[in-house]
Write an enzyme that holds these catalytic residues in place. Structure first.
Site, PDB file in Angstrom:
ATOM      1  CG  ASP A  51      -2.156  -1.164   0.854  1.00  0.00           C
ATOM      2  OD1 ASP A  51      -2.132  -1.622   0.360  1.00  0.00           O
ATOM      3  OD2 ASP A  51      -2.429  -1.495   2.563  1.00  0.00           O
ATOM      4  CE1 TYR A  79       3.883  -6.861   4.734  1.00  0.00           C
ATOM      5  CE2 TYR A  79       4.025  -8.957   5.287  1.00  0.00           C
ATOM      6  CZ  TYR A  79       3.617  -8.118   4.728  1.00  0.00           C
ATOM      7  OH  TYR A  79       3.390  -8.281   3.668  1.00  0.00           O
ATOM      8  CG  ASP A  93      -5.347   2.069   6.015  1.00  0.00           C
ATOM      9  OD1 ASP A  93      -6.316   3.544   6.554  1.00  0.00           O
ATOM     10  OD2 ASP A  93      -4.769   1.774   5.426  1.00  0.00           O
ATOM     11  NE  ARG A 184      -5.318  -2.592   4.675  1.00  0.00           N
ATOM     12  CZ  ARG A 184      -5.817  -1.905   3.725  1.00  0.00           C
ATOM     13  NH1 ARG A 184      -6.698  -1.451   3.948  1.00  0.00           N
ATOM     14  NH2 ARG A 184      -5.477  -2.815   3.110  1.00  0.00           N
TER      15      ARG A 184
END
Length: 312
Positions: A51, A79, A93, A184
């Site tokens: 993203d 991550y 988010d 998310r």
């Protein structure tokens, strides 16, 4: 435009994998196009969208490397995710509008216990604000139009979720997970379980299969280099397969393998192998072994093999 300028931007065959550290605010495709322009590459693609609000490792494949991009798409990912506890948003988010703010009363021990519940195989419902397609259109288009689409849950695996920071309701997790995991959604689910809600404040991809962000280059650094320096950053296509077992063939067998013929080999059956010729670094392609037969999956052309050998 002068003839010299035309010559400078002429596209050319470029083979390999560039590990890019994608900056904040740029789409994965925009990052690809900038790197492709800087390398003057004819053919390129990325290996899984990040993203715009996410940063970190974005492997970019060029030329022969594009044949193996699916390997990186299917690989486990790593991550660093920062959760904003007590804040829920429309998108899950920091890009979305705030829906609710709640006080965070959970202790670190309680948070650790909740996070531990999500380690292992879990079911996730993909977020509405995602690129997942429904009847040919990405879900985020429906979400922006105020249309809710029912999404079936999917099974993903969280291999590890370690708390590496907790300060002022910002919780940072070091996550290792299977492909298709929505961080998310993980953030929202952890917030829901804690009873205060949560959204994703920041996300940085640190790993994709055997590839890590500490070997990645920024776009700014890439732009400041000359063409020789940029080419030197390219990793060979087989870097995407570095954690697969390797198999070497002699000259005659290598030539036959490159035509797609099955070969008898003295090796155990394997779902994935990377195959090499007799010369060091003569990567030929990917294959699998079944009942003693080496069966090609993705092959390089003889021209691609020669090009990679000359660049090594």
């Amino acid at each position: 435009m002068t003839e010299a300028r035309k010559q400078r931007i002429q596209r050319r065959p470029v083979h390999g994998v560039l590990l890019l550290d994608k900056p904040l605010g740029l789409s994965s495709n925009d990052a690809l196009q900038k790197a492709k322009w800087l390398l003057r590459a004819e053919k390129g693609g990325h290996t899984g969208t990040l993203d715009p609000l996410a940063t970190g490792l974005l492997p970019l494949c060029f030329g022969a490397g594009t044949k193996f991009s699916q390997v990186s798409l299917d690989a486990d990912k790593g991550y660093l995710a920062t959760l904003n506890l007590g804040v829920t948003t429309t998108t899950g988010d920091a890009e979305g509008e705030v829906l609710e703010r709640r006080e965070v009363t959970a202790t670190r021990a309680q948070i650790e216990a909740v996070v531990a519940k999500f380690v292992g195989e879990i079911d996730q419902v993909p977020p509405m604000y995602s690129a997942l397609k429904h009847e040919g259109r990405p879900l985020y288009e429906y979400a922006r139009a105020g249309i809710h689409i029912e999404r079936p849950s999917r099974r993903v695996t969280i291999h590890r979720a370690d708390i590496v920071g907790f300060d002022n309701a910002l919780l940072t997790l070091d996550v290792s997970c299977s492909k298709g995991t929505y961080i998310r959604t993980l953030a929202e689910d952890i917030g829901r379980e804690l009873g205060c809600g949560a959204s994703l404040a920041a996300l940085r991809r640190t790993k994709s299969g055997p590839l890590t962000v500490d070997r990645a280059v920024s776009l700014d650094a890439l732009a400041a280099m000359n063409e020789v320096e940029r080419e030197a950053l390219l990793h060979p296509p087989d870097s995407l397969l570095a954690d697969w077992p390797a198999l070497s063939l002699d000259g005659d067998e290598a030539a036959r393998f490159l035509t797609g013929l099955r070969r008898r080999v003295k090796a155990q059956d394997a779902e994935n192998v990377r195959v090499y010729g007799p010369q060091p670094k003569a990567f030929l392609g990917s294959a699998h072994i079944k009942s003693g037969e080496l069966i090609a999956d993705r092959l390089l052309s003889p021209q691609e093999v020669e090009s990679l050998l000359s660049a090594a």
